[in-house]
Structures are given as C-alpha cells and as structure tokens.
Design an enzyme around this catalytic site. Structure first.
Site: not given
Length: 246
Positions: A23, A26, A152
């Site tokens: 949405n 990227i 991450y």
C-alpha cells in the site's frame, strides 16, 4: 531445451502476482510495476490502500490464518500465485542494551517468520505448476549492520540464508528464489531514521544520490521476468553501491 528450462522462460503473460505490504513505499511501487506490464496483482495490507487495479487484501502476515485466507482470495480471483514478493516489514529501532524481548520478537515475526510462512504457502502452488518466482525484500542493513537495528538487521540477513536454501530445494521445479537488498531508498520508513544517520548513509553512496522506489521495483520485475530465468539464490543490491563488497 528441456521441459524445465522451457517452463522457466515461457510463463504466460498476465500472471498471478502477490505482493505483501503493497500500500505504500517500495511495496506499492512493485505492485504498480507488475500492474503496468499486465499482470494480475493481489496486494496485502493491514489497513487498505492498494494501488488501483490491484486486489486489496487485508492481511496481517504474522497471522497464519490471515495469510491462508489471503492466498485463497488471490487464487480465486487470479489463479495460483506464480510470483510472490515478500515485502512487508517493520522496524523497532533501539540500542542493543535497551532492546526489549518484544522489540526483537515483533520484528523477527514480521520480517523473517512471515516471509517463511508466505514462501511455504506459495511454493505449494508453484510446485504443481512447475514454475514460480519468489522474491524476498531484504536490506543493505542485513549485510552491513547498523547501530540500533540489531533486530532488523538479523531479520533481513536471515532472508538470505532462507532464500538460498529454498533455491536449492525448489530449483528443480523451475522455481527461482532471490533476494533484493535495497539501500537508502526514499520511503516513509527510512524517513524515520535519525537525520545524522541518513546524512551519513547519503555521504557513503558512490552514485551520489538516494534511491527511488522505482529503482527497486524494476529490479523485482526483472527477477520475475523471462530474462532472469537462470538466476536463483542471488542477492541483488539496489543501493547505489552503499554495501559494495558485502
């Protein structure tokens, strides 16, 4: 040319494509690029807002039942998923000694475990078709490391080992599995990084510019197209040279 070689290059036009987290940023650019070339695209989002022309599926990728429901909806609308782009991801940045168990768990669950879940479900249909393309969206951070992003970086590095193992398992059925590792791309997520960190990254980019979401999207569509039929287990950096040599 063998049957396997032919099936990897002669996939029909208008394929069934599933992009997670499509949405914004990227993911949205990737979905739009597939739509532009005539593919049938389903997009998973948590709050709606898929690009025009895409099937908008509400799905939390950390929920196995919602993932199964999303695949079934995509299959009913477009047929078996032939291209999977696992893009949905989150950050929860803080220094190691301040990182909570929840900070770790939610990032690993969304970025790594969910990608495993999506790839496993997609592979079922691809094995029956004897063709398919799986693209996992990693990050230069998974290769270089980054202070404040232990969780991450671990999640994005894990995608590389997972993709290469899947490439070895699925390759004999003309299913390719590759990783795209974007660098500093202008998105809402990277805009949340501290200004000094963004400036430091920008100063190290050999091409001298920040990346655009379209730079990543074009790489993904190439990996999913006929020109990359003999590419699997690869990590493709789209980072302006930021992570060169890693």
């Amino acid at each position: 040319m063998s049957e396997a070689e032919q099936s990897s290059t002669d996939a029909p036009q208008g394929r069934s494509v599933l992009v997670t987290g499509g949405n914004r940023g990227i993911g949205r650019a990737i979905a739009e690029a597939f739509l532009a070339q005539g593919d049938k695209v389903a997009v998973t989002t948590r709050s709606g807002g898929a690009p025009e022309g895409a099937l908008d599926l509400r799905c939390d990728v950390t929920d196995p039942d919602q993932v199964e429901a999303a695949f079934k909806a995509a299959e009913e609308a477009h047929g078996p998923v032939e291209v999977l782009v696992a893009n949905a991801g989150i950050t929860s940045d803080t220094l190691l000694l301040r990182m909570s168990e929840d900070d770790w768990d939610k990032v690993i669950s969304t970025n790594l475990t969910a990608s495993f879940r999506l790839a496993k479900r997609a592979a079922k249909g691809m094995l029956r078709l004897r063709r398919g393309r799986i693209v996992l969206i990693s990050s230069v951070v998974g290769l270089l490391g980054s202070p404040g992003q232990v969780n991450y970086a671990a999640s994005k590095a894990g995608l590389v080992g997972m993709a290469r193992s899947m490439a070895r398992e699925l390759g004999s059925r003309s299913i390719t599995t590759n990783v795209v590792a974007p660098g500093f791309i202008t998105t809402d997520m990277t805009a949340e990084l501290p200004e000094e960190q963004r400036a430091e990254y920008a100063s190290r980019i050999p091409l001298g510019r920040l990346g655009a979401v379209e730079d990543v999207a074009q790489t993904v569509t190439w990996l999913a197209g006929p020109g990359a039929g003999y590419v699997t287990g690869a990590v493709i950096p789209v980072d302006g040279g930021l992570g060169m040599g890693h």
